[in-house]
Design a protein around this motif. Structure first.
Motif, PDB file in Angstrom:
ATOM      1  N   ALA B 225      53.240  41.377  65.692  1.00 46.36           N
ATOM      2  CA  ALA B 225      54.405  42.211  65.245  1.00 46.36           C
ATOM      3  C   ALA B 225      54.261  42.573  63.446  1.00 46.36           C
ATOM      4  CB  ALA B 225      55.889  42.501  64.731  1.00 46.36           C
ATOM      5  N   GLU B 226      53.346  41.230  63.206  1.00 53.85           N
ATOM      6  CA  GLU B 226      53.304  41.168  61.606  1.00 53.85           C
ATOM      7  C   GLU B 226      51.513  41.802  61.522  1.00 53.85           C
ATOM      8  OE1 GLU B 226      52.120  38.371  58.479  1.00 53.85           O
ATOM      9  OE2 GLU B 226      50.837  38.609  60.519  1.00 53.85           O
ATOM     10  N   LYS B 227      51.035  41.801  62.456  1.00 56.11           N
ATOM     11  CA  LYS B 227      49.154  42.074  62.572  1.00 56.11           C
ATOM     12  C   LYS B 227      49.464  43.550  62.113  1.00 56.11           C
ATOM     13  CE  LYS B 227      47.643  38.494  64.168  1.00 56.11           C
ATOM     14  NZ  LYS B 227      47.613  37.365  66.036  1.00 56.11           N
ATOM     15  N   GLN B 228      50.979  44.419  62.732  1.00 52.27           N
ATOM     16  CA  GLN B 228      50.625  45.463  62.548  1.00 52.27           C
ATOM     17  C   GLN B 228      51.617  46.071  61.473  1.00 52.27           C
ATOM     18  OE1 GLN B 228      52.941  47.228  66.539  1.00 52.27           O
ATOM     19  NE2 GLN B 228      51.689  45.803  67.528  1.00 52.27           N
ATOM     20  N   LYS B 229      51.735  44.785  60.202  1.00 52.52           N
ATOM     21  CA  LYS B 229      52.110  45.593  59.495  1.00 52.52           C
ATOM     22  C   LYS B 229      53.690  45.832  59.526  1.00 52.52           C
ATOM     23  CE  LYS B 229      48.360  44.939  56.797  1.00 52.52           C
ATOM     24  NZ  LYS B 229      47.599  43.870  57.593  1.00 52.52           N
ATOM     25  N   ASP B 230      54.700  45.513  60.728  1.00 55.03           N
ATOM     26  CA  ASP B 230      56.172  45.279  60.450  1.00 55.03           C
ATOM     27  C   ASP B 230      56.751  44.560  59.181  1.00 55.03           C
ATOM     28  OD1 ASP B 230      58.648  46.448  61.883  1.00 55.03           O
ATOM     29  OD2 ASP B 230      58.896  43.688  62.354  1.00 55.03           O
ATOM     30  N   GLU B 231      57.021  45.643  58.676  1.00 53.34           N
ATOM     31  CA  GLU B 231      58.047  44.862  57.159  1.00 53.34           C
ATOM     32  C   GLU B 231      58.908  43.745  57.497  1.00 53.34           C
ATOM     33  OE1 GLU B 231      57.013  45.018  54.506  1.00 53.34           O
ATOM     34  OE2 GLU B 231      58.664  44.343  53.702  1.00 53.34           O
ATOM     35  N   ALA B 232      60.126  43.629  58.446  1.00 50.34           N
ATOM     36  CA  ALA B 232      60.360  42.641  59.042  1.00 50.34           C
ATOM     37  C   ALA B 232      59.600  40.860  59.556  1.00 50.34           C
ATOM     38  CB  ALA B 232      61.466  43.202  60.330  1.00 50.34           C
ATOM     39  N   ALA B 233      58.570  41.826  60.310  1.00 50.80           N
ATOM     40  CA  ALA B 233      58.023  40.754  61.173  1.00 50.80           C
ATOM     41  C   ALA B 233      56.851  39.376  59.527  1.00 50.80           C
ATOM     42  CB  ALA B 233      57.001  41.175  61.958  1.00 50.80           C
ATOM     43  N   VAL B 234      56.608  40.753  58.913  1.00 52.63           N
ATOM     44  CA  VAL B 234      56.021  40.237  57.400  1.00 52.63           C
ATOM     45  C   VAL B 234      56.844  38.837  56.738  1.00 52.63           C
ATOM     46  CG1 VAL B 234      54.845  40.822  55.211  1.00 52.63           C
ATOM     47  CG2 VAL B 234      54.481  42.482  57.650  1.00 52.63           C
ATOM     48  N   GLN B 235      57.647  39.815  56.393  1.00 55.61           N
ATOM     49  CA  GLN B 235      59.107  38.465  55.468  1.00 55.61           C
ATOM     50  C   GLN B 235      59.284  37.730  56.403  1.00 55.61           C
ATOM     51  OE1 GLN B 235      62.705  40.442  54.568  1.00 55.61           O
ATOM     52  NE2 GLN B 235      61.895  42.294  53.828  1.00 55.61           N
ATOM     53  N   VAL B 236      59.630  37.521  57.780  1.00 53.02           N
ATOM     54  CA  VAL B 236      59.439  36.865  58.473  1.00 53.02           C
ATOM     55  C   VAL B 236      58.387  35.690  58.431  1.00 53.02           C
ATOM     56  CG1 VAL B 236      60.090  35.210  60.738  1.00 53.02           C
ATOM     57  CG2 VAL B 236      61.402  37.719  60.070  1.00 53.02           C
ATOM     58  N   VAL B 237      57.293  35.851  58.557  1.00 50.14           N
ATOM     59  CA  VAL B 237      56.026  34.849  59.333  1.00 50.14           C
ATOM     60  C   VAL B 237      55.925  34.401  57.568  1.00 50.14           C
ATOM     61  CG1 VAL B 237      53.518  35.414  59.165  1.00 50.14           C
ATOM     62  CG2 VAL B 237      55.608  36.354  61.324  1.00 50.14           C
ATOM     63  N   SER B 238      55.620  35.249  56.996  1.00 47.50           N
ATOM     64  CA  SER B 238      55.497  35.297  55.389  1.00 47.50           C
ATOM     65  C   SER B 238      56.366  34.137  54.599  1.00 47.50           C
ATOM     66  CB  SER B 238      55.773  36.051  54.010  1.00 47.50           C
ATOM     67  OG  SER B 238      56.325  36.281  53.103  1.00 47.50           O
ATOM     68  N   GLU B 239      57.589  34.049  54.856  1.00 44.65           N
ATOM     69  CA  GLU B 239      58.160  32.871  54.506  1.00 44.65           C
ATOM     70  C   GLU B 239      58.527  31.370  55.106  1.00 44.65           C
ATOM     71  OE1 GLU B 239      63.286  31.334  53.780  1.00 44.65           O
ATOM     72  OE2 GLU B 239      62.497  33.540  53.499  1.00 44.65           O
ATOM     73  N   TYR B 240      57.938  31.722  56.643  1.00 49.44           N
ATOM     74  CA  TYR B 240      57.751  30.372  57.501  1.00 49.44           C
ATOM     75  C   TYR B 240      56.574  29.819  57.451  1.00 49.44           C
ATOM     76  CZ  TYR B 240      56.196  28.111  61.609  1.00 49.44           C
ATOM     77  OH  TYR B 240      56.160  27.169  62.390  1.00 49.44           O
TER      78      TYR B 240
END
Lengths: 314, 314
Positions: B225-240
Motif C-alpha cells: 500500500a505504501e508503494k502505491q502511495k496510499d496516504e495512511a500506509a505512507v504515514q505508518v511506514v514513515s513513522e516505523y
C-alpha cells in the motif's frame, strides 16, 4: 612513571602518575583554543610535559608513556582528534605533532573513556574489569570499560552513550538528534528544568536559597531544596532521577557491566542519589531480579580520573 | 560436522552443519511447551540429535559440537536457561540434562545472539567480525558480535538492545518498562499501528488489499500500500522507519559495528527498507559524516541463522 594529560575547554592538566595510580605532581595551563591554533597549543603541551618531567627529575627515557585525554571524537589508532566541539579542533594529528617534540610512547583517548579507565584502575571501580562511567556535566560523557580495556567499536566515532535517544522527537541536542540522554540527564538539563520550575513556583525554596537569582540555582541548591521537601524541587529531582535511571537501565540491558559509575557535579550527592537510582533501575532491567543488577556508585577520582586513565592508555 | 538446535515457541529445529556453514540436513519437532515439562522436551531433543546424526551416518564422537539457541535469558557459562517467556522455562539446566544423553561438547546461547553469529559466519555479514543483528518479529531480538564473538557483558542477563527505551513513559512493554524499542520497531508494532490507521482511514489501500479484514493486514500489505502511495500506509511506514532508525542510530553510537543486519518478517523488504533507513541513520549518528556509518543490510540466512550460529558456539 607516566604522564596523563587531560585537555579541557578551559585548561590543560598534566599529571605525573606512579604505578599505584597516584598523581605525584600536577601542572595546569590554559587551553586558549579561541586564540591559538592547535599547533601552538600542542607546542605548549609538549613544553608542559617536559617541564613536569624535569621538575620531578624524571628523564624522558624513564617515562613509560604519555597519554592524552581529549573531549570529542578521537581516532586512537591514528592518533588524531577527529572533531572536538569544545576546543574547535578538526582532524588534528596530535600524537604525530607531540612525537616531533618528545621521544616517549604516546596514546590518545576520548576524555570520558580515559576517566572510565582511571576509575577502574585506581578509583570507584578499582579491581573491576567491566564498568560504565557517565559524567553528568554540561553534557553526558560516557566511557565503557570491558575486559579491562576501553570499549570502542571497530568503526571511527567512539562509544557515545550520552547520545542515545530516550525520547523520540524530544529535546534538540547539540549533536543534531532529538531526545538524547544528555538532554535529560546532564547537570545542565537538571539546572534548566529547575530554573523553569522555580519560575513557575515563586515560593520555592530554590528561589529562597538562590536569593531569587535563577542563574544561581545549581545542583547543590536543587538537592538542598529537595531534601527540605520543597514541592517544586521534589518534582524536578524525581523526574531527573527517573530519566537518568532510564539511561542507566538501557546501558545495563546492553552491557551488563559490573558497576556503573557517575561522575560530574551531580555525583557530589553520592549515596543520596545512587540509592534512589538503584531502586529505580532494578525495576527497569531486563529479567529484573533474574538478571544481575550492578551497583551504581559515584566517582572517586573526580577531575583527576581522566589524567590517571590517560597515563595508563596503551 | 556440528549440530545446531534452534528452540522456538512452536518448533525445535536441529540442523547438521558442515565446516562451510552449510546445513546438510535438518529435522524439526514440535516444542509442546504447554503440555510437556522441560525435562521431557529435552529428552526428545536428545533423541532428535541422535536421529539426525544416525541418519547422516555421523558417529557421536565425530560430531564436534552441539549448540543450542534458545529464546529468553540464558546463562551460557552455566548452561542454564534462566528464563524464557516463550517456552515457559525458568532455571532449566539444559546442557547438564543433554549431557546425560550425549557425549558431545555442548554450548548454549540466546537465539538472537546465535543468529547474529550465524550471519557473520555464513550470511549477510560473512567475513565481518563486528555486527549487530536486530530481528524484527513479535518482539525485537538483538545480537551483538564483537571481535568475532557474541558480546555479553560480565553479569547475567544478556545484551538486549530491543529493551532499550526510546520513548520515556512510552508504550508498555512485556518486560515491564515503558517505551522499549521493541514496542515501536517490531513487526507486531508495525502491524498494530497499521491496523489502527486503517480503521481511521476506511478508504486506505490497506483495507482493500486485506479484503477489509484488519487482522489480515501484514507487513507485505502495508509496504504494498505504501508503494502505491496510499496516504495512511505512507504515514505508518514513515513513522516505523523513523523509530527503527532511532534504535539503530542509538546502537551505532554505542557499538560502531561494521554492519547492521535486519532479520524477521519486515526484512523481506530488503533494499526498499534499508535504503531509507540508511538515509535516516546518517543524520542521527554522532559526528555524522566525520564518524564512520556502517551499512544496514538484511539477513541472508533467515530462519536458519540461529541453527548455523548455534553449531559454531564455543
Amino acid at each position: 612513571m607516566r604522564v596523563g594529560i587531560d585537555i579541557g575547554g578551559m585548561t590543560i592538566k598534566a599529571g605525573l602518575v606512579d604505578d599505584r595510580y597516584q598523581i605525584v605532581d600536577k601542572k595546569t595551563i590554559k587551553t586558549n583554543s579561541e586564540t591559538e591554533s592547535a599547533e601552538q597549543i600542542i607546542q605548549r603541551m609538549a613544553a608542559l610535559i617536559k617541564e613536569l618531567l624535569k621538575e620531578n627529575h624524571v628523564e624522558e627515557e624513564k617515562c613509560e608513556s604519555v597519554g592524552i585525554a581529549c573531549p570529542g571524537t578521537v581516532d586512537p589508532a591514528q592518533g588524531t582528534v577527529v572533531y572536538s566541539n569544545n576546543i574547535r579542533w578538526e582532524n588534528v594529528p596530535i600524537l604525530a605533532w607531540l612525537k616531533e617534540q618528545l621521544d616517549i610512547p604516546m596514546y590518545l583517548a576520548n576524555d570520558a573513556d580515559a576517566a572510565a579507565l582511571g576509575e577502574t584502575l585506581g578509583g570507584a571501580a578499582k579491581g573491576r574489569k567491566n564498568a560504565i562511567l557517565l559524567t553528568l556535566g554540561t553534557g553526558v560523557g560516557g566511557g565503557v570499560i570491558m575486559d579491562g580495556r576501553i570499549f570502542l567499536g571497530p568503526l571511527r566515532g567512539g562509544c557515545e552513550p550520552g547520545h542515545m535517544v530516550i525520547e523520540r522527537n524530544g529535546r534538540l541536542c547539540s549533536c543534531g538528534r532529538r531526545g538524547c540522554l544528555e538532554m535529560y540527564a546532564s547537570a545542565s538539563a537538571l539546572m534548566k528544568s529547575a530554573r523553569e520550575k522555580a519560575e513557575k513556583y515563586p515560593g520555592s525554596q530554590m528561589n529562597i536559597l538562590s536569593g531569587n537569582k535563577p542563574e544561581a540555582i545549581d545542583g547543590r541548591i536543587i538537592f538542598e531544596a529537595e531534601k527540605q521537601k520543597d514541592e517544586a524541587a521534589v518534582q524536578v529531582v524525581s523526574e531527573y532521577e527517573k530519566d537518568l535511571a532510564t539511561g542507566i537501565a538501557n546501558l545495563i540491558n546492553i552491557f551488563r557491566p559490573e558497576v556503573v559509575i557517575l561522575g560530574g557535579g551531580v555525583s557530589a550527592q553520592k549515596n543520596y542519589l545512587t540509592d534512589q537510582l538503584q531502586k529505580l533501575v532494578v525495576k527497569e532491567c531486563f529479567g529484573g531480579e533474574l538478571g544481575e543488577i550492578p551497583p551504581i556508585v559515584t566517582s572517586e577520582l573526580g577531575n583527576d580520573a581522566g589524567m590517571i586513565g590517560a597515563a595508563f592508555l596503551d
